[in-house]
Scaffold this motif. Structure first.
Motif, PDB file in Angstrom:
ATOM      1  N   SER A 184      10.184  -9.191   5.834  1.00  0.00           N
ATOM      2  CA  SER A 184      11.646  -9.030   5.735  1.00  0.00           C
ATOM      3  C   SER A 184      12.131  -9.050   4.286  1.00  0.00           C
ATOM      4  O   SER A 184      13.244  -8.627   3.993  1.00  0.00           O
ATOM      5  CB  SER A 184      12.360 -10.121   6.540  1.00  0.00           C
ATOM      6  OG  SER A 184      12.117 -11.395   5.974  1.00  0.00           O
ATOM      7  N   HIS A 185      11.294  -9.542   3.377  1.00  0.00           N
ATOM      8  CA  HIS A 185      11.667  -9.555   1.950  1.00  0.00           C
ATOM      9  C   HIS A 185      11.740  -8.141   1.392  1.00  0.00           C
ATOM     10  O   HIS A 185      12.659  -7.800   0.653  1.00  0.00           O
ATOM     11  CB  HIS A 185      10.664 -10.387   1.165  1.00  0.00           C
ATOM     12  CG  HIS A 185      10.818 -10.308  -0.322  1.00  0.00           C
ATOM     13  ND1 HIS A 185      11.936 -10.757  -0.983  1.00  0.00           N
ATOM     14  CD2 HIS A 185       9.994  -9.823  -1.284  1.00  0.00           C
ATOM     15  CE1 HIS A 185      11.788 -10.551  -2.282  1.00  0.00           C
ATOM     16  NE2 HIS A 185      10.630  -9.967  -2.489  1.00  0.00           N
ATOM     17  N   PHE A 186      10.719  -7.327   1.763  1.00  0.00           N
ATOM     18  CA  PHE A 186      10.661  -5.981   1.169  1.00  0.00           C
ATOM     19  C   PHE A 186      11.034  -4.875   2.142  1.00  0.00           C
ATOM     20  O   PHE A 186      11.046  -3.706   1.767  1.00  0.00           O
ATOM     21  CB  PHE A 186       9.289  -5.721   0.513  1.00  0.00           C
ATOM     22  CG  PHE A 186       8.082  -6.151   1.318  1.00  0.00           C
ATOM     23  CD1 PHE A 186       7.726  -5.486   2.467  1.00  0.00           C
ATOM     24  CD2 PHE A 186       7.305  -7.226   0.897  1.00  0.00           C
ATOM     25  CE1 PHE A 186       6.607  -5.874   3.195  1.00  0.00           C
ATOM     26  CE2 PHE A 186       6.185  -7.626   1.622  1.00  0.00           C
ATOM     27  CZ  PHE A 186       5.841  -6.953   2.773  1.00  0.00           C
ATOM     28  N   VAL A 243       4.569  -0.646  -5.374  1.00  0.00           N
ATOM     29  CA  VAL A 243       3.728  -1.556  -4.584  1.00  0.00           C
ATOM     30  C   VAL A 243       4.559  -2.191  -3.463  1.00  0.00           C
ATOM     31  O   VAL A 243       4.140  -2.229  -2.301  1.00  0.00           O
ATOM     32  CB  VAL A 243       3.095  -2.645  -5.479  1.00  0.00           C
ATOM     33  CG1 VAL A 243       2.171  -3.519  -4.649  1.00  0.00           C
ATOM     34  CG2 VAL A 243       2.345  -2.010  -6.642  1.00  0.00           C
ATOM     35  N   HIS A 244       5.739  -2.666  -3.810  1.00  0.00           N
ATOM     36  CA  HIS A 244       6.604  -3.241  -2.773  1.00  0.00           C
ATOM     37  C   HIS A 244       7.010  -2.181  -1.743  1.00  0.00           C
ATOM     38  O   HIS A 244       7.171  -2.485  -0.559  1.00  0.00           O
ATOM     39  CB  HIS A 244       7.833  -3.904  -3.394  1.00  0.00           C
ATOM     40  CG  HIS A 244       7.553  -5.273  -3.939  1.00  0.00           C
ATOM     41  ND1 HIS A 244       6.933  -5.490  -5.142  1.00  0.00           N
ATOM     42  CD2 HIS A 244       7.789  -6.505  -3.420  1.00  0.00           C
ATOM     43  CE1 HIS A 244       6.805  -6.799  -5.349  1.00  0.00           C
ATOM     44  NE2 HIS A 244       7.319  -7.441  -4.323  1.00  0.00           N
ATOM     45  N   MET A 245       7.165  -0.936  -2.183  1.00  0.00           N
ATOM     46  CA  MET A 245       7.516   0.134  -1.242  1.00  0.00           C
ATOM     47  C   MET A 245       6.332   0.480  -0.330  1.00  0.00           C
ATOM     48  O   MET A 245       6.529   0.793   0.846  1.00  0.00           O
ATOM     49  CB  MET A 245       8.008   1.377  -1.995  1.00  0.00           C
ATOM     50  CG  MET A 245       9.362   1.159  -2.667  1.00  0.00           C
ATOM     51  SD  MET A 245      10.685   0.694  -1.515  1.00  0.00           S
ATOM     52  CE  MET A 245      11.138   2.315  -0.897  1.00  0.00           C
ATOM     53  N   THR A 304       1.349  -7.615   3.185  1.00  0.00           N
ATOM     54  CA  THR A 304       2.098  -8.478   2.277  1.00  0.00           C
ATOM     55  C   THR A 304       1.253  -8.899   1.071  1.00  0.00           C
ATOM     56  O   THR A 304       0.091  -8.516   0.955  1.00  0.00           O
ATOM     57  CB  THR A 304       2.668  -9.710   2.997  1.00  0.00           C
ATOM     58  OG1 THR A 304       3.637 -10.322   2.124  1.00  0.00           O
ATOM     59  CG2 THR A 304       1.569 -10.726   3.312  1.00  0.00           C
ATOM     60  N   HIS A 305       1.850  -9.681   0.186  1.00  0.00           N
ATOM     61  CA  HIS A 305       1.135 -10.074  -1.028  1.00  0.00           C
ATOM     62  C   HIS A 305       1.616 -11.413  -1.580  1.00  0.00           C
ATOM     63  O   HIS A 305       2.714 -11.871  -1.265  1.00  0.00           O
ATOM     64  CB  HIS A 305       1.278  -8.993  -2.100  1.00  0.00           C
ATOM     65  CG  HIS A 305       2.696  -8.677  -2.438  1.00  0.00           C
ATOM     66  ND1 HIS A 305       3.404  -7.709  -1.796  1.00  0.00           N
ATOM     67  CD2 HIS A 305       3.543  -9.238  -3.328  1.00  0.00           C
ATOM     68  CE1 HIS A 305       4.631  -7.662  -2.289  1.00  0.00           C
ATOM     69  NE2 HIS A 305       4.740  -8.587  -3.210  1.00  0.00           N
ATOM     70  N   TYR A 306       0.736 -11.979  -2.408  1.00  0.00           N
ATOM     71  CA  TYR A 306       0.983 -13.247  -3.097  1.00  0.00           C
ATOM     72  C   TYR A 306       1.329 -12.969  -4.549  1.00  0.00           C
ATOM     73  O   TYR A 306       0.773 -12.067  -5.165  1.00  0.00           O
ATOM     74  CB  TYR A 306      -0.272 -14.127  -3.046  1.00  0.00           C
ATOM     75  CG  TYR A 306      -0.572 -14.627  -1.658  1.00  0.00           C
ATOM     76  CD1 TYR A 306      -0.164 -15.891  -1.261  1.00  0.00           C
ATOM     77  CD2 TYR A 306      -1.240 -13.828  -0.739  1.00  0.00           C
ATOM     78  CE1 TYR A 306      -0.416 -16.363   0.016  1.00  0.00           C
ATOM     79  CE2 TYR A 306      -1.496 -14.288   0.551  1.00  0.00           C
ATOM     80  CZ  TYR A 306      -1.080 -15.558   0.919  1.00  0.00           C
ATOM     81  OH  TYR A 306      -1.320 -16.015   2.186  1.00  0.00           O
ATOM     82  N   GLU A 307       2.226 -13.776  -5.086  1.00  0.00           N
ATOM     83  CA  GLU A 307       2.610 -13.640  -6.487  1.00  0.00           C
ATOM     84  C   GLU A 307       2.489 -15.003  -7.171  1.00  0.00           C
ATOM     85  O   GLU A 307       2.560 -16.045  -6.506  1.00  0.00           O
ATOM     86  CB  GLU A 307       4.044 -13.087  -6.580  1.00  0.00           C
ATOM     87  CG  GLU A 307       4.089 -11.618  -6.166  1.00  0.00           C
ATOM     88  CD  GLU A 307       5.441 -11.115  -5.668  1.00  0.00           C
ATOM     89  OE1 GLU A 307       6.265 -11.954  -5.217  1.00  0.00           O
ATOM     90  OE2 GLU A 307       5.665  -9.905  -5.702  1.00  0.00           O
ATOM     91  N   ASN A 308       2.325 -14.962  -8.503  1.00  0.00           N
ATOM     92  CA  ASN A 308       2.235 -16.192  -9.308  1.00  0.00           C
ATOM     93  C   ASN A 308       1.036 -17.072  -8.940  1.00  0.00           C
ATOM     94  O   ASN A 308       1.144 -18.304  -8.909  1.00  0.00           O
ATOM     95  CB  ASN A 308       3.536 -17.011  -9.196  1.00  0.00           C
ATOM     96  CG  ASN A 308       4.749 -16.247  -9.693  1.00  0.00           C
ATOM     97  OD1 ASN A 308       4.672 -15.531 -10.680  1.00  0.00           O
ATOM     98  ND2 ASN A 308       5.861 -16.387  -9.000  1.00  0.00           N
ATOM     99  N   VAL A 313       4.115 -16.337  -0.979  1.00  0.00           N
ATOM    100  CA  VAL A 313       3.815 -15.109  -0.241  1.00  0.00           C
ATOM    101  C   VAL A 313       5.137 -14.502   0.223  1.00  0.00           C
ATOM    102  O   VAL A 313       6.075 -15.222   0.573  1.00  0.00           O
ATOM    103  CB  VAL A 313       2.849 -15.394   0.939  1.00  0.00           C
ATOM    104  CG1 VAL A 313       3.460 -16.334   1.969  1.00  0.00           C
ATOM    105  CG2 VAL A 313       2.376 -14.102   1.594  1.00  0.00           C
ATOM    106  N   ASP A 314       5.207 -13.171   0.180  1.00  0.00           N
ATOM    107  CA  ASP A 314       6.411 -12.456   0.617  1.00  0.00           C
ATOM    108  C   ASP A 314       6.378 -12.262   2.133  1.00  0.00           C
ATOM    109  O   ASP A 314       5.331 -11.921   2.691  1.00  0.00           O
ATOM    110  CB  ASP A 314       6.472 -11.061  -0.021  1.00  0.00           C
ATOM    111  CG  ASP A 314       6.851 -11.080  -1.498  1.00  0.00           C
ATOM    112  OD1 ASP A 314       7.067 -12.173  -2.044  1.00  0.00           O
ATOM    113  OD2 ASP A 314       6.937  -9.983  -2.083  1.00  0.00           O
ATOM    114  N   SER A 315       7.520 -12.415   2.784  1.00  0.00           N
ATOM    115  CA  SER A 315       7.613 -12.003   4.194  1.00  0.00           C
ATOM    116  C   SER A 315       7.851 -10.501   4.219  1.00  0.00           C
ATOM    117  O   SER A 315       8.283  -9.906   3.228  1.00  0.00           O
ATOM    118  CB  SER A 315       8.766 -12.724   4.887  1.00  0.00           C
ATOM    119  OG  SER A 315      10.001 -12.181   4.432  1.00  0.00           O
TER     120      SER A 315
HETATM  121 ZN   LIG Z   1       6.661  -9.463  -3.925  1.00  0.00          ZN
END
Ligand SMILES: [Zn+2]
Length: 229
Positions: free
Chosen positions: A64-66, A179-181, A189-193, A60-62
């Motif tokens: 602060s990641h994006f 999407v990240h923007m 936030t979102h989950y990947e993989n 999962v992205d924080s």
């Molecule tokens: Zn992401």
């Protein structure tokens, strides 16, 4: 009876990582043979060491990641409630490699799956990428992605979080990553993989995907699980 479905990919040395990310390296740090010398009566243990990106694999992205804003939350400061709750899954695997998915098409996928996305839901979207390309270099960039209107659709639906079974919900050929923007703008936030999403398409369930409590982490690996009643 409760059924648990694992939506997590394996962590192992040699696994595919997002282009440019730290590769996963795992080694034996202490062996039974080595540690036996420190004990008596046959006691021994083994332990491993792991070097990996905080974005790999199922993660999962924080915020602060994006979001570069100084007040954007790192993973350890995000509410636990973000990572647990009612969820639905739709199938968008009819979209081809590097094709864009629109908001209208997300709505059509909901209708096809018989799914009604409610405010606060976690929405999972199956692209089928992991089913097709798991463990091969194609996995890292041979998938479709959401366009601006699809990102907007997610925001309008007021989902709590969302997730995909590929390295990013954005199209790998996109330079603007709408999407990240959108996530930066809304704090969603979102989950990947993720994986195994074919097992939950069209279903309503509880999703749990808690991050590790990594201080100032920009994301975290999770054990993503669908909990079905
Ligand atoms: Zn992401």
């Amino acid at each position: 009876m409760v059924q648990l479905i694992d939506l997590s990919q394996e962590i192992y040395q040699g696994m595919e990582v997002y282009p440019g990310h730290q590769k996963t390296i795992i080694w034996q740090h202490a062996s039974h043979e080595e540690t036996a010398a420190r004990f008596e009566g046959g006691m021994s243990y083994q332990s491993n060491a792991i070097l990996m990106c905080d974005h790999g694999p199922t993660h999962v992205d924080s915020v602060s990641h994006f979001d570069p804003a100084p007040e954007a939350a790192p993973i350890d400061q995000m509410a636990l409630d973000t990572f647990y709750g009612p969820a639905v899954c739709i199938d968008i695997s009819h979209k081809g490699v590097h094709e864009y998915i629109s908001g209208e098409e997300l709505q059509e996928a909901c209708d096809a799956a018989g799914v009604n996305v409610l405010p606060g839901d976690i929405l999972l979207m199956r692209t089928g990428t992991h089913d097709k390309y798991a463990g091969t270099p194609a996995y890292s960039n041979q998938h479709p992605g959401l366009d601006d209107s699809a990102a907007e659709w997610l925001a309008e639906k007021r989902v709590k979080a969302f997730g995909v079974d590929c390295p990013t919900p954005d199209n790998p050929i996109s330079k603007t990553y709408p999407v990240h923007m959108m996530c930066r703008r809304t704090g969603i936030t979102h989950y990947e993989n993720l994986t195994n999403l074919d097992k939950v398409v069209g279903k309503r369930f509880i999703f749990a995907g808690f991050p590790l409590r990594i201080r100032d982490g920009t994301g975290s690996p999770v054990r993503a699980v669908a909990i079905l009643e």
